[in-house]
Design an enzyme around this catalytic site. Structure first.
Site, PDB file in Angstrom:
ATOM      1  CB  THR A  71       6.969  -1.497   7.324  1.00  0.00           C
ATOM      2  OG1 THR A  71       6.203  -1.957   6.666  1.00  0.00           O
ATOM      3  CG2 THR A  71       5.715  -1.869   8.497  1.00  0.00           C
ATOM      4  CE  LYS A 117       9.925   1.715   4.714  1.00  0.00           C
ATOM      5  NZ  LYS A 117       9.957   1.586   3.306  1.00  0.00           N
ATOM      6  CG  ASP A 134      12.508  -0.197   1.045  1.00  0.00           C
ATOM      7  OD1 ASP A 134      12.909  -1.583   1.306  1.00  0.00           O
ATOM      8  OD2 ASP A 134      11.557   0.955   1.741  1.00  0.00           O
ATOM      9  N   GLY A 174       7.527   6.693  -0.092  1.00  0.00           N
ATOM     10  CA  GLY A 174       8.595   6.740   0.256  1.00  0.00           C
ATOM     11  C   GLY A 174       9.410   5.573  -1.269  1.00  0.00           C
ATOM     12  CG  ASN A 227       1.626  10.440  -6.649  1.00  0.00           C
ATOM     13  OD1 ASN A 227       1.599   9.170  -6.051  1.00  0.00           O
ATOM     14  ND2 ASN A 227       1.362  11.365  -5.095  1.00  0.00           N
ATOM     15  NE  ARG A 228      -4.464   9.343  -4.066  1.00  0.00           N
ATOM     16  CZ  ARG A 228      -5.253   8.749  -3.323  1.00  0.00           C
ATOM     17  NH1 ARG A 228      -5.757   7.907  -3.342  1.00  0.00           N
ATOM     18  NH2 ARG A 228      -4.183   8.819  -2.280  1.00  0.00           N
ATOM     19  NE  ARG A 237       2.931  11.149  -1.000  1.00  0.00           N
ATOM     20  CZ  ARG A 237       2.899  10.939  -0.478  1.00  0.00           C
ATOM     21  NH1 ARG A 237       2.207   9.700  -1.176  1.00  0.00           N
ATOM     22  NH2 ARG A 237       3.670   9.448   0.508  1.00  0.00           N
ATOM     23  CG  LEU A 287       7.924  -1.380  -5.375  1.00  0.00           C
ATOM     24  CD1 LEU A 287       8.783  -1.659  -6.906  1.00  0.00           C
ATOM     25  CD2 LEU A 287       8.106  -0.105  -5.044  1.00  0.00           C
ATOM     26  CE1 TYR A 306       4.317  -8.638   0.417  1.00  0.00           C
ATOM     27  CE2 TYR A 306       5.626  -7.186  -0.694  1.00  0.00           C
ATOM     28  CZ  TYR A 306       5.114  -7.206   0.232  1.00  0.00           C
ATOM     29  OH  TYR A 306       5.329  -6.645   1.742  1.00  0.00           O
ATOM     30  N   GLY A 341       6.982  -8.060  -7.860  1.00  0.00           N
ATOM     31  CA  GLY A 341       7.748  -7.356  -6.609  1.00  0.00           C
ATOM     32  C   GLY A 341       8.244  -7.789  -4.730  1.00  0.00           C
TER      33      GLY A 341
HETATM   34  P1  NAP Z   1       2.869   4.973   0.272  1.00  0.00           P
HETATM   35  O1  NAP Z   1       4.437   6.183   0.785  1.00  0.00           O
HETATM   36  O2  NAP Z   1       1.835   5.416   0.960  1.00  0.00           O
HETATM   37  O3  NAP Z   1       2.738   5.346  -0.851  1.00  0.00           O
HETATM   38  C1  NAP Z   1       1.628   4.776  -1.573  1.00  0.00           C
HETATM   39  C2  NAP Z   1       1.561   5.761  -3.125  1.00  0.00           C
HETATM   40  O4  NAP Z   1       0.039   4.739  -3.322  1.00  0.00           O
HETATM   41  C3  NAP Z   1       1.635   6.747  -3.455  1.00  0.00           C
HETATM   42  O5  NAP Z   1       2.012   7.003  -4.000  1.00  0.00           O
HETATM   43  C4  NAP Z   1       0.029   7.096  -3.100  1.00  0.00           C
HETATM   44  O6  NAP Z   1      -0.275   7.968  -3.822  1.00  0.00           O
HETATM   45  C5  NAP Z   1      -0.272   5.967  -4.122  1.00  0.00           C
HETATM   46  N1  NAP Z   1      -1.678   5.803  -3.470  1.00  0.00           N
HETATM   47  C6  NAP Z   1      -2.667   4.872  -2.906  1.00  0.00           C
HETATM   48  N2  NAP Z   1      -4.182   4.531  -3.233  1.00  0.00           N
HETATM   49  C7  NAP Z   1      -3.934   5.821  -4.521  1.00  0.00           C
HETATM   50  C8  NAP Z   1      -5.043   5.303  -6.079  1.00  0.00           C
HETATM   51  N3  NAP Z   1      -5.995   5.242  -4.983  1.00  0.00           N
HETATM   52  N4  NAP Z   1      -4.849   6.194  -6.382  1.00  0.00           N
HETATM   53  C9  NAP Z   1      -3.707   6.789  -7.018  1.00  0.00           C
HETATM   54  N5  NAP Z   1      -2.881   6.827  -6.243  1.00  0.00           N
HETATM   55  C10 NAP Z   1      -2.768   5.833  -5.166  1.00  0.00           C
HETATM   56  O7  NAP Z   1       3.576   4.265   0.422  1.00  0.00           O
HETATM   57  P2  NAP Z   1       4.764   2.829   0.052  1.00  0.00           P
HETATM   58  O8  NAP Z   1       5.938   2.544   1.186  1.00  0.00           O
HETATM   59  O9  NAP Z   1       5.943   3.950  -0.497  1.00  0.00           O
HETATM   60  O10 NAP Z   1       5.088   1.415  -0.542  1.00  0.00           O
HETATM   61  C11 NAP Z   1       3.717   1.809  -1.906  1.00  0.00           C
HETATM   62  C12 NAP Z   1       3.833   0.333  -2.476  1.00  0.00           C
HETATM   63  O11 NAP Z   1       4.981  -0.485  -2.397  1.00  0.00           O
HETATM   64  C13 NAP Z   1       2.115  -0.495  -1.537  1.00  0.00           C
HETATM   65  O12 NAP Z   1       1.538  -1.240  -1.992  1.00  0.00           O
HETATM   66  C14 NAP Z   1       3.582  -1.124  -0.177  1.00  0.00           C
HETATM   67  O13 NAP Z   1       3.593  -2.135  -0.256  1.00  0.00           O
HETATM   68  C15 NAP Z   1       5.311  -1.414  -2.087  1.00  0.00           C
HETATM   69  N6  NAP Z   1       5.948  -1.546  -1.572  1.00  0.00           N
HETATM   70  C16 NAP Z   1       7.068  -2.950  -2.157  1.00  0.00           C
HETATM   71  C17 NAP Z   1       7.822  -2.802  -1.351  1.00  0.00           C
HETATM   72  C18 NAP Z   1       9.189  -4.577  -1.949  1.00  0.00           C
HETATM   73  O14 NAP Z   1       9.640  -4.870  -1.117  1.00  0.00           O
HETATM   74  N7  NAP Z   1       8.149  -5.482  -2.611  1.00  0.00           N
HETATM   75  C19 NAP Z   1       9.216  -1.822  -0.479  1.00  0.00           C
HETATM   76  C20 NAP Z   1       8.099  -1.283  -0.496  1.00  0.00           C
HETATM   77  C21 NAP Z   1       7.113  -0.520  -0.999  1.00  0.00           C
HETATM   78  P3  NAP Z   1      -0.704   9.986  -3.255  1.00  0.00           P
HETATM   79  O15 NAP Z   1       0.658  10.331  -2.686  1.00  0.00           O
HETATM   80  O16 NAP Z   1      -1.785  10.753  -3.884  1.00  0.00           O
HETATM   81  O17 NAP Z   1      -1.532   9.101  -1.766  1.00  0.00           O
END
Ligand code: NAP
Length: 253
Positions: free
Chosen positions: A42, A46, A83, A112, A133-134, A138, A198, A200, A221
């Site tokens: 994780t 990754k 994923d 990711g 995206n914020r 990206r 996503l 959960y 999720g």
């Molecule tokens: P990541 O690569 O760290 O990306 C995080 C994302 O959230 C980025 O797009 C980021 O925007 C955005 N973000 C974070 N804080 C923010 C804020 N205050 N305002 C606006 N946007 C914000 O993480 P990831 O792996 O893609 O995971 C994203 C989410 O999906 C997580 O909550 C993770 O737990 C969940 N997830 C769930 C599963 C599942 O099996 N259900 C699998 C994978 C991931 P910026 O680019 O601007 O920072």
């Protein structure tokens, strides 16, 4: 029994470095010596893990990251990314009539997880993916990677991209317990949309609660988390677990 083992897999799966600084190559070499047949990987490992694996599946290569490692009998480490598979299986199970080809998708987030979502939506025949995206750069990076089916929308306009979307995905961490609130205006969401988050924790995020309140079909999720574990579990133990209500109940206990 199968549920119990899958639960253990989920709980014990992250490539755990904890507070101990360990070299990634060492971290990857140790579990097979202890008898592990694989691990889930994780954040934040990754992407980097791909450079250490001996073999990388096509889908992990496309996504530029891996969430599943298989320690093969010949000593080689195989990296896979499940994923996108988990995302798609969850939607297909939770919203059986959902048709990704029927109209635009709106995706919030460009990390990711969003990459896996976009890749699998395109594979499933979705021809228009609105992405916001914020950090806009990206999202633009993903547009360059995946091509013109992806259209980048300014973060301040993210609410507008929900208009007419038949698939709505929160792939950001917004709404997660302990993270920032989801503040994207949801007025343009139509009740014909299938909405999935996503995140959960909580299981019913503010996005899902709002979507449900206006009559949308929603998919949480947790199912993605369970489904993404299936291919790895099957490779590790030779058993394909069922993701069903019983399993959800066990995991939620
Ligand atoms: P990541 O690569 O760290 O990306 C995080 C994302 O959230 C980025 O797009 C980021 O925007 C955005 N973000 C974070 N804080 C923010 C804020 N205050 N305002 C606006 N946007 C914000 O993480 P990831 O792996 O893609 O995971 C994203 C989410 O999906 C997580 O909550 C993770 O737990 C969940 N997830 C769930 C599963 C599942 O099996 N259900 C699998 C994978 C991931 P910026 O680019 O601007 O920072």
């Amino acid at each position: 029994m199968k549920h119990f083992v899958l639960l253990l897999t989920l709980l014990a799966s992250p490539l755990y470095a904890g507070d101990i600084m360990v070299d990634d190559a060492f971290a990857i070499a140790t579990p097979p010596k202890l008898g592990f047949v694989g691990v889930n990987v994780t954040i934040p490992h990754k992407e980097h893990i791909l450079s250490i694996a001996d073999l990388v599946s096509d889908r992990a290569a496309v996504m530029g990251s891996a969430n599943t490692l298989i320690f093969r009998a010949d000593g080689k480490v195989h990296a896979d990314n499940t994923d996108g598979y988990g995302f798609m299986q969850n939607l297909r199970q939770g919203a059986p009539d959902w048709d990704p080809k029927a109209g635009p998708a709106a995706v919030m987030g460009a990390g990711g997880a969003a990459r896996a979502v976009i890749s699998s939506l395109i594979d499933a025949g979705c021809s228009e993916i609105r992405l916001s995206n914020r950090t806009k750069s990206r999202a633009e990076g993903l547009r360059q990677e995946f091509g013109t089916k992806v259209e980048v929308v300014d973060w301040v306009q993210a609410g507008n991209m929900l208009d007419g979307a038949i698939t709505v995905v929160n792939a950001s961490s917004l709404g997660m317990t302990g993270a920032s609130e989801m503040r994207v205006p949801l007025d343009a969401l139509h009740r014909s949309a299938v909405v999935t988050d996503l995140v959960y924790t909580p299981l019913e995020t503010p996005l899902l609660a709002h979507a449900k309140s206006i009559g949308c079909q929603t998919v949480d999720g947790l199912g993605m988390l369970l489904h993404q574990a299936v291919p790895g579990f099957e490779r590790w133990f030779g058993l394909r677990p069922d993701v069903d209500d019983d399993l959800r109940e066990v995991v939620l206990r």
